[in-house]
Design an enzyme around this catalytic site. Structure first.
Site, PDB file in Angstrom:
ATOM      1  N   GLU A 114       0.825  -1.115   0.023  1.00 31.48           N
ATOM      2  CA  GLU A 114       0.008   0.057  -0.117  1.00 31.48           C
ATOM      3  C   GLU A 114       0.856   1.284   0.110  1.00 31.48           C
ATOM      4  O   GLU A 114       0.552   2.329  -0.752  1.00 31.48           O
ATOM      5  CB  GLU A 114      -0.911   0.077   1.166  1.00 31.48           C
ATOM      6  CG  GLU A 114      -1.891  -1.008   1.256  1.00 31.48           C
ATOM      7  CD  GLU A 114      -2.635  -1.747   0.088  1.00 31.48           C
ATOM      8  OE1 GLU A 114      -2.928  -0.697  -0.722  1.00 31.48           O
ATOM      9  OE2 GLU A 114      -2.789  -2.685  -0.141  1.00 31.48           O
ATOM     10  N   GLU A 142      -1.490  -2.476 -10.216  1.00 35.43           N
ATOM     11  CA  GLU A 142      -1.454  -3.761  -9.180  1.00 35.43           C
ATOM     12  C   GLU A 142      -0.345  -4.906  -9.560  1.00 35.43           C
ATOM     13  O   GLU A 142       0.280  -5.126  -8.694  1.00 35.43           O
ATOM     14  CB  GLU A 142      -2.844  -4.404  -9.199  1.00 35.43           C
ATOM     15  CG  GLU A 142      -3.918  -3.561  -8.582  1.00 35.43           C
ATOM     16  CD  GLU A 142      -3.631  -3.062  -7.163  1.00 35.43           C
ATOM     17  OE1 GLU A 142      -2.642  -3.525  -6.484  1.00 35.43           O
ATOM     18  OE2 GLU A 142      -4.283  -2.054  -6.831  1.00 35.43           O
TER      19      GLU A 142
HETATM   20  N1  ARG Z   1      -6.115  -1.330  -4.382  1.00 35.34           N
HETATM   21  C1  ARG Z   1      -6.085  -2.042  -3.225  1.00 35.34           C
HETATM   22  C2  ARG Z   1      -4.862  -2.891  -3.198  1.00 35.34           C
HETATM   23  O1  ARG Z   1      -4.635  -3.784  -3.846  1.00 35.34           O
HETATM   24  C3  ARG Z   1      -7.409  -3.351  -3.496  1.00 35.34           C
HETATM   25  C4  ARG Z   1      -8.731  -2.697  -3.665  1.00 35.34           C
HETATM   26  C5  ARG Z   1      -9.422  -3.730  -3.704  1.00 35.34           C
HETATM   27  N2  ARG Z   1     -10.814  -3.476  -4.231  1.00 35.34           N
HETATM   28  C6  ARG Z   1     -11.698  -4.150  -4.592  1.00 35.34           C
HETATM   29  N3  ARG Z   1     -13.016  -3.687  -5.007  1.00 35.34           N
HETATM   30  N4  ARG Z   1     -11.376  -5.453  -4.530  1.00 35.34           N
HETATM   31  O2  ARG Z   1      -4.232  -2.770  -2.183  1.00 35.34           O
HETATM   32 ZN    ZN Z   2      -2.522  -3.042  -4.679  1.00 38.44          ZN
END
Ligand code: ARG
Ligand code: ZN
Length: 858
Positions: free
Chosen positions: A302, A324
């Site tokens: 994060e 990601e």
């Molecule tokens: N961006 C976040 C992360 O990879 C995860 C968000 C996930 N959102 C979801 N709707 N599943 O750290």
């Molecule tokens: Zn992420």
């Protein structure tokens, strides 16, 4: 223009947003059941011609809308369940104010603004912001946020949002009001708000340019002693990103909030990360070594998003893997540096093989850049994340890690403050490498794991061996591969290492024979999985064994040993009897006393699980596999009982701290215990109970509990009760307790039925749902039971979850993906269940998309 709720979003239809809202002034009047939200946007036309303006909005109670201060006439706009349409906006630039009400306490979807424990918090990625306020809720609309939070100061003594606190006032009537401003532009999905009775813990980090950044972790009361590992992890991540990429944090404050009810792992909101509590809170008494490592990785993940995701963000959701895949690769690299690179790579490859390969071969298969989606929430997949990371790793292999570092810096400075696509990333990498990489982009468009076949022939004329590699998959999208290979002689000495780039679907490698008589060299391909492929290469048992003993790449050595085991299963299944096991025993015997790293050795020795075996050998007769597996484990146990006893005793006295040495000791000791518990005499079960009673670290307690359950020991009830007595007040530890009781063995459906009536179970809490329902659905012996009772139970819980939390319902339904491969009546039984889900009156968009996709495969 309006997006209706069942619409399919197609990559080819992507058009930039015609209107932008470059700044927003948000105001929240907080109340648990009736929060009023007001947004004042600066709206500007971005298209060449004026078009209708559409604001997304879902589950909102509309109050009012104004343009430049004047209330709109009802015939100037249309409110629908998906938003507000203004067909003829009056100008190219204006101020738009909207006001609506929401009910956070009634929001069980855990998306948008919702209540968890004593706090209100948000989750907006990807499209949760539209559940908070009417907005242009898409990542290519970047805004500058000013946020005013107002509410009862005793209910909400802490009020947080992104960026910097600007002012804070408490009034005579107990009302409190705070203002936050984020100096950085960001899309709505990165907005966050937290308010409630939280305890603040604090630390600091001195950046490379000498700035002091305040770090804060907010937790519910009682958890403030469990944050020190999270702070350490954060500081390590901040330092590593500076050292590796020269990337410094860009605000004076970085906050993390631990949330009990969270649909996923964590969320990178600018300056205010929200975390599933299980990925923040830890102490040696209550957290396993695995959870410590997960905390380190996710905190880093994060944090790394602050650059790869936030400063440079996405143009649209199709490009999710741009942030990601890249950020997972960064966190994998970080953990490799912080722990042991070979062990970390083994874990990542095992995960990829167990979860991503099957996804890519099943009904949910999609390219890392999906072509279309109905509900974006369904595309936070192991493919987008983990295969996406493998593609980024491939880029780093193709251009080298030093170029990769330069390329990333180049990409971030060139596109700072913008929303881009994978193309901008790839071309930045090509720019620093000064050459283009043919076929690389096709990795973003092709689904399925490439299957590389190897054919070997001997050429008498030249006394050479010729290895023909072919990508047997889609010719529409030819790929590029990095193939790290090594050549060994029959004694296992390393003769040569080489990295070959295979562009297109073929490569030929010629190697001299080992002697005049044409003896074949032993080749290890795609070492450490240098490209995300499956390999179809029939090597003899002798050759695989030499690699399992002598490969100098620890990752490939590990996987060679696994191949020996899988080969034994294949042969035994084919002949219907237990085939000769001596090569496996001989290889294990060879591993003792070598002085290997303890964690590595414990991985090497740990016997593959049922799902892994079934995927690797392509057999779905789980009872048969389980019986064979048990026999194999017992053979290992009875052959090496003294060795396992020694390993257990030698590593028994561990100190409960998170150092490589102590983690390795615990792991190796637990692996030894696993085998000892399979001794037919059952004489070691007391040892496990003692281990559980005297444990100084949660890894020891949990291993004893899990293994006693797995071997169906007569001590298992004692173990379960002992564990509960000790931990009943710790909800996160109980998650492990719930999971262990259904994760292995037959007939666990009944156990799950009893456990869901336990006072500590709560279907609204995603961690509990994952512990009980997901663990059961990942236990093949119980889930794929011939009478269909597993399907029946899980399908019914999916229906309940559809009403409560559609994201969890959809995620649970994905576990039905392998049903088409099951034997006998099972596919038919599954189909019946899925059809009844599909006909639910209130079928959510999330669930509908998944259920239809799986049904189409049946
Ligand atoms: N961006 C976040 C992360 O990879 C995860 C968000 C996930 N959102 C979801 N709707 N599943 O750290
Ligand atoms: Zn992420």
């Amino acid at each position: 223009m309006t997006s209706s709720s069942s619409a399919i979003h197609k990559l080819e239809d992507y058009k930039p947003t015609p209107w932008l809202t470059p700044s927003v002034d948000l105001r929240f009047d907080l109340d648990l059941h009736l929060t009023v939200v007001r947004a004042e946007y600066e709206v500007v036309l971005s298209a060449n011609q004026r078009e209708p303006l559409f604001l997304n909005g879902e589950s909102l109670d509309f109050l009012s809308i104004r343009i430049d201060g004047t209330i709109l006439d009802p015939n100037e706009y249309q409110v629908s369940p998906v938003g507000i349409l203004i067909p003829n906006p009056p100008k190219d630039k204006f101020k738009l104010s909207v006001e609506n009400r929401i009910n956070p306490a009634g929001n069980t979807s855990l998306e948008g603004l919702y209540k968890s424990g004593s706090m209100l918090c948000t989750q907006n990625e990807p499209e949760g912001f539209r559940k908070i306020v009417y907005s242009i809720d898409r990542p290519d609309n970047m805004m500058r946020f000013r946020v005013t939070i107002s509410g009862d100061g005793t209910l909400f003594p802490i009020m947080l949002s992104n960026g910097n606190p600007i002012s804070e006032n408490t009034f005579a009537d107990g009302k409190k009001e705070v203002v936050w401003e984020d100096p950085y532009l960001k899309p709505s999905y990165l907005f966050a708000l937290v308010a409630g009775e939280l305890v603040e813990t604090k630390d600091f980090f001195l950046t490379m340019s000498g700035r002091e950044v305040t770090l804060k972790i907010f937790v519910e009361k009682g958890n403030e002693e469990k944050v020190s590992f999270a702070f350490d992890s954060l500081k390590k991540a901040m330092k590593w990103d500076e050292d590796t990429f020269g990337l410094e944090y860009d605000l004076d404050l970085f906050m993390i909030v631990a949330v009990e009810d969270f649909n996923m792992g964590a969320m990178e909101n600018k300056g205010l990360n929200l975390f599933n509590a299980k990925l923040v809170l830890a102490d040696k008494k209550s957290a396993t070594d695995e959870s410590f490592e997960a905390i380190l990785a996710v905190i880093a993940h994060e944090y790394f998003h602050n650059w790869t995701g936030n400063r440079v963000t996405l143009r649209n959701w199709f490009n999710l893997t741009l942030k990601e895949g890249l950020t997972v690769f960064r966190d994998q690299w970080f953990t490799e540096d912080m722990t042991d690179p070979a062990v970390k790579r083994i874990k990542d490859v095992l995960f990829l093989k167990e979860f991503q390969f099957p996804e890519d071969q099943g009904p949910m298969s999609h390219p890392i850049l999906p072509k279309s989606y109905k509900e974006m929430n369904n595309f936070y997949t192991v493919t987008v994340y983990e295969k996406g990371a493998e593609v980024i790793r491939l880029v780093s292999e193709l251009i080298g890690r030093e170029n990769f570092k330069k390329g990333l810096k180049h990409y971030l400075s060139k596109y700072d403050g913008q929303g881009v696509t994978f193309e901008e990333f790839i071309s930045s990498m090509e720019e620093v490498a000064s050459h283009s990489i043919p076929n690389l982009r096709n990795w973003y468009h092709r689904s399925g794991t490439p299957l590389i076949s190897v054919k070997e022939t001997y050429s008498q004329d030249s006394n050479e061996w010729v290895f023909d590699l072919a990508d047997t998959g889609s010719s529409e999208y030819p790929l590029v591969f990095s193939n790290s290979l090594a050549v060994f002689n029959r004694e296992g000495s390393l003769l040569k290492e080489e990295r070959r780039i295979m562009t297109g679907d073929r490569d030929q490698i010629r190697l001299p024979a080992l002697d005049e008589t044409g003896t074949k060299p032993i080749v290890s391909f795609f070492r450490s999985l240098s490209s995300p492929v499956r390999l179809e290469y029939k090597q003899s048992e002798e050759e695989i064994q030499i690699l399992a003993k002598m490969e100098t790449d620890g990752v490939s050595k590990f996987f060679a040993f696994q191949n020996l085991v899988f080969d034994w299963f294949r042969k035994s299944l084919a002949s219907g009897k237990e085939e000769n096991f001596s090569v496996i025993l001989d290889t294990i015997s060879d591993s003792f006393g070598k002085g290997w790293d303890k964690t590595y050795h414990s991985f090497y020795l740990s016997f593959p699980g049922l799902t892994q075996i079934s995927e690797s050998v392509g057999c779905y007769e789980f009872q048969k596999l389980s019986d064979l597996r048990l026999k194999a484990i017992q053979k290992i146990t009875t052959t090496f009982t003294p060795q396992f006893q020694t390993l257990f005793e030698e590593n028994r006295k561990t100190i409960p701290i998170q150092t490589k040495e102590e983690i390795g000791k615990r792991r190796l000791k637990n692996t030894a215990l696993f085998y000892l518990l399979h001794d037919p005499s059952k004489k070691f079960e007391r040892l496990a109970m003692m281990e559980q009673r005297e444990a100084k670290h949660m890894s020891e307690e949990v291993s004893a509990l899990k293994y006693l359950l797995e071997v169906d020991s007569k001590e298992k009830e004692n173990s379960v009760n002992l564990f509960f007595e000790k931990w009943q007040k710790d909800s996160l530890v109980l998650d492990v307790w719930f999971a262990a009781q259904v994760a292995s063995g037959e007939n666990r459906t009944q156990v799950a039925e009893e456990l869901e009536n336990h006072p500590q179970f709560n279907i609204r809490n995603p961690n509990k749902v994952r512990s009980l329902y997901f663990s059961l659905a990942r236990n093949p012996l119980s889930f794929h039971k011939e009478d269909g009772s597993g399907y029946d139970f899980i399908a019914d819980r999916i229906k309940r979850l559809n009403e409560i939390n559609p994201q969890m319902a959809a995620a649970l339904t994905k576990l039905f993906s392998p049903v088409s491969k099951q034997k006998g009546e099972l596919p038919k039984l599954a189909k019946k269940q899925l059809e009844s889900i599909a006909s639910l009156p209130n079928l959510s968009k999330e669930l509908g998309e998944i259920v239809v996709t799986i049904l189409n495969s049946l």
